[in-house]
Design an enzyme around this catalytic site. Structure first.
Site, PDB file in Angstrom:
ATOM      1  N   ASP A  24       0.530  -0.797  -0.033  1.00  0.00           N
ATOM      2  CA  ASP A  24      -0.054  -0.207   0.027  1.00  0.00           C
ATOM      3  C   ASP A  24       0.955   1.231   0.144  1.00  0.00           C
ATOM      4  OD1 ASP A  24      -1.991  -1.952   0.675  1.00  0.00           O
ATOM      5  OD2 ASP A  24      -3.018  -1.267   2.142  1.00  0.00           O
ATOM      6  N   GLU A  72      -4.251  -0.908  -1.180  1.00  0.00           N
ATOM      7  CA  GLU A  72      -5.895  -0.642  -0.733  1.00  0.00           C
ATOM      8  C   GLU A  72      -6.744  -0.173  -1.583  1.00  0.00           C
ATOM      9  OE1 GLU A  72      -6.136  -0.336   3.551  1.00  0.00           O
ATOM     10  OE2 GLU A  72      -8.046   0.149   3.874  1.00  0.00           O
ATOM     11  N   LYS A 129      -6.849  -4.659  -2.982  1.00  0.00           N
ATOM     12  CA  LYS A 129      -7.331  -4.793  -1.604  1.00  0.00           C
ATOM     13  C   LYS A 129      -8.050  -5.052  -1.704  1.00  0.00           C
ATOM     14  CE  LYS A 129      -3.652  -4.716   1.123  1.00  0.00           C
ATOM     15  NZ  LYS A 129      -4.898  -3.724   1.892  1.00  0.00           N
ATOM     16  N   LYS A 132      -7.906  -5.412   4.707  1.00  0.00           N
ATOM     17  CA  LYS A 132      -6.759  -5.070   5.177  1.00  0.00           C
ATOM     18  C   LYS A 132      -5.414  -6.265   5.334  1.00  0.00           C
ATOM     19  CE  LYS A 132      -8.106  -0.849   7.578  1.00  0.00           C
ATOM     20  NZ  LYS A 132      -8.279   0.834   6.006  1.00  0.00           N
ATOM     21  N   VAL A 157       2.975   0.175   4.253  1.00  0.00           N
ATOM     22  CA  VAL A 157       2.533   1.259   5.313  1.00  0.00           C
ATOM     23  C   VAL A 157       0.856   0.482   5.230  1.00  0.00           C
ATOM     24  CG1 VAL A 157       3.583   3.155   5.340  1.00  0.00           C
ATOM     25  CG2 VAL A 157       2.071   2.524   3.720  1.00  0.00           C
ATOM     26  N   THR A 158       0.388   0.595   6.478  1.00  0.00           N
ATOM     27  CA  THR A 158       0.736   0.816   7.352  1.00  0.00           C
ATOM     28  C   THR A 158       1.475  -0.411   8.796  1.00  0.00           C
ATOM     29  OG1 THR A 158      -0.933   1.081   8.759  1.00  0.00           O
ATOM     30  CG2 THR A 158      -0.066   2.831   7.938  1.00  0.00           C
ATOM     31  N   CYS A 162      -1.619  -2.738   7.887  1.00  0.00           N
ATOM     32  CA  CYS A 162      -2.937  -4.048   6.529  1.00  0.00           C
ATOM     33  C   CYS A 162      -0.759  -4.704   6.519  1.00  0.00           C
ATOM     34  CB  CYS A 162      -2.206  -3.265   5.457  1.00  0.00           C
ATOM     35  SG  CYS A 162      -4.212  -2.151   4.777  1.00  0.00           S
ATOM     36  N   GLN A 202       7.919 -14.310  21.203  1.00  0.00           N
ATOM     37  CA  GLN A 202       7.658 -15.667  21.815  1.00  0.00           C
ATOM     38  C   GLN A 202       8.197 -16.925  20.089  1.00  0.00           C
ATOM     39  OE1 GLN A 202       3.543 -16.062  22.600  1.00  0.00           O
ATOM     40  NE2 GLN A 202       3.334 -14.361  21.714  1.00  0.00           N
TER      41      GLN A 202
HETATM   42  C1  C5J Z   1      -2.994   0.376   5.694  1.00  0.00           C
HETATM   43  C2  C5J Z   1      -4.549   1.743   6.947  1.00  0.00           C
HETATM   44  N1  C5J Z   1      -2.903   0.075   4.277  1.00  0.00           N
HETATM   45  N2  C5J Z   1      -3.642   1.792   7.399  1.00  0.00           N
HETATM   46  N3  C5J Z   1      -3.641   1.249   5.914  1.00  0.00           N
HETATM   47  O1  C5J Z   1      -2.240  -0.313   6.423  1.00  0.00           O
HETATM   48  O2  C5J Z   1      -5.815   1.942   6.704  1.00  0.00           O
END
Ligand code: C5J
Length: 221
Positions: A24, A72, A129, A132, A157-158, A162, A202
């Site tokens: 993204d 996205e 997509k 997320k 990101v972020t 996502c 973990q």
């Molecule tokens: C992504 C969002 N790409 N933060 N989308 O992380 O809404």
């Protein structure tokens, strides 16, 4: 098998089954007037990683490894946008509304495009997509299988939304996932830090984390 120094321990990988997934890196998230900004975020934090993502991308291209970009975004008729997502919160502009970079988070609009610095080239995949995670309602899983990929390096990101969602989806499907920590960013530094920590906690419950230089050294070797 080769290895990359990483947390919580070295990441074993076979270059033949290793691909880069860039999540993204769109104008809607890193540019002024897009989706991220409409939610009140400081998009300049995200702009800072662009040169590092570029270096990672160049390294994968030079090594002849697979590259997959995600975006996205939603269909112009909003048929893949659940009302719950459109109506969530109190943004300045909602998904589908007209903003300075076209309709917010809509496929084909300038804001939904990948930023010029990271434009995909021929032979690279681009996944649109609506969620997320990159597996939901896309052919991402089929592409990974067709490309015979097992080891996935993540950037973009972020971090905690996502990127992490897609890493968790991939981990559950049996992929080995490595996050390039300096090639991902969040609008919230504390969320990035927590996401990076929880991914490799973990014994690598979601995957591995390392820096871009370590990855580039290993794939160019
Ligand atoms: C992504 C969002 N790409 N933060 N989308 O992380 O809404």
């Amino acid at each position: 098998m080769k290895t990359i120094p990483a947390q919580p321990f070295s990441f074993p990988f076979d270059p033949q089954t290793t691909g880069l997934v860039i999540i993204d890196m769109q104008r809607d998230f890193v540019g002024p007037g897009g989706f991220g900004a409409s939610l009140g975020n400081d998009v300049e934090r995200l702009q800072a990683i662009i040169p590092t993502v570029q270096r990672l991308l160049d390294g994968f291209r030079k090594a002849g490894l697979s590259v997959i970009h995600t975006r996205e975004c939603h269909k112009p008729d909003l048929s893949d946008l659940p009302p719950a997502k459109r109506h969530r919160g109190n943004p300045a502009l909602r998904i589908g509304d007209a903003g300075p970079m076209g309709r917010i988070l809509i496929a084909g609009e300038p804001g939904a495009e990948i930023i010029p610095e990271l434009q995909p080239v021929e032979g690279e995949f681009v996944i649109d997509k609506p969620g997320k995670g990159a597996f939901y309602a896309t052919d991402f899983g089929e592409i990974l299988k067709a490309e015979n990929l097992q080891h996935l390096v993540f950037a973009g990101v972020t971090t905690e939304v996502c990127v992490q969602t897609t890493m968790r989806e991939a981990n559950d499907r049996g992929y080995d996932c490595l996050l390039a920590t300096d090639a991902t960013e969040s609008y919230f530094p504390e969320f990035k830090q927590a996401a990076v920590a929880m991914i490799c906690a973990q014994g690598g419950i979601v995957g591995w984390t390392t820096e871009t230089d370590r990855i580039l050294e290993a794939i160019s070797d």
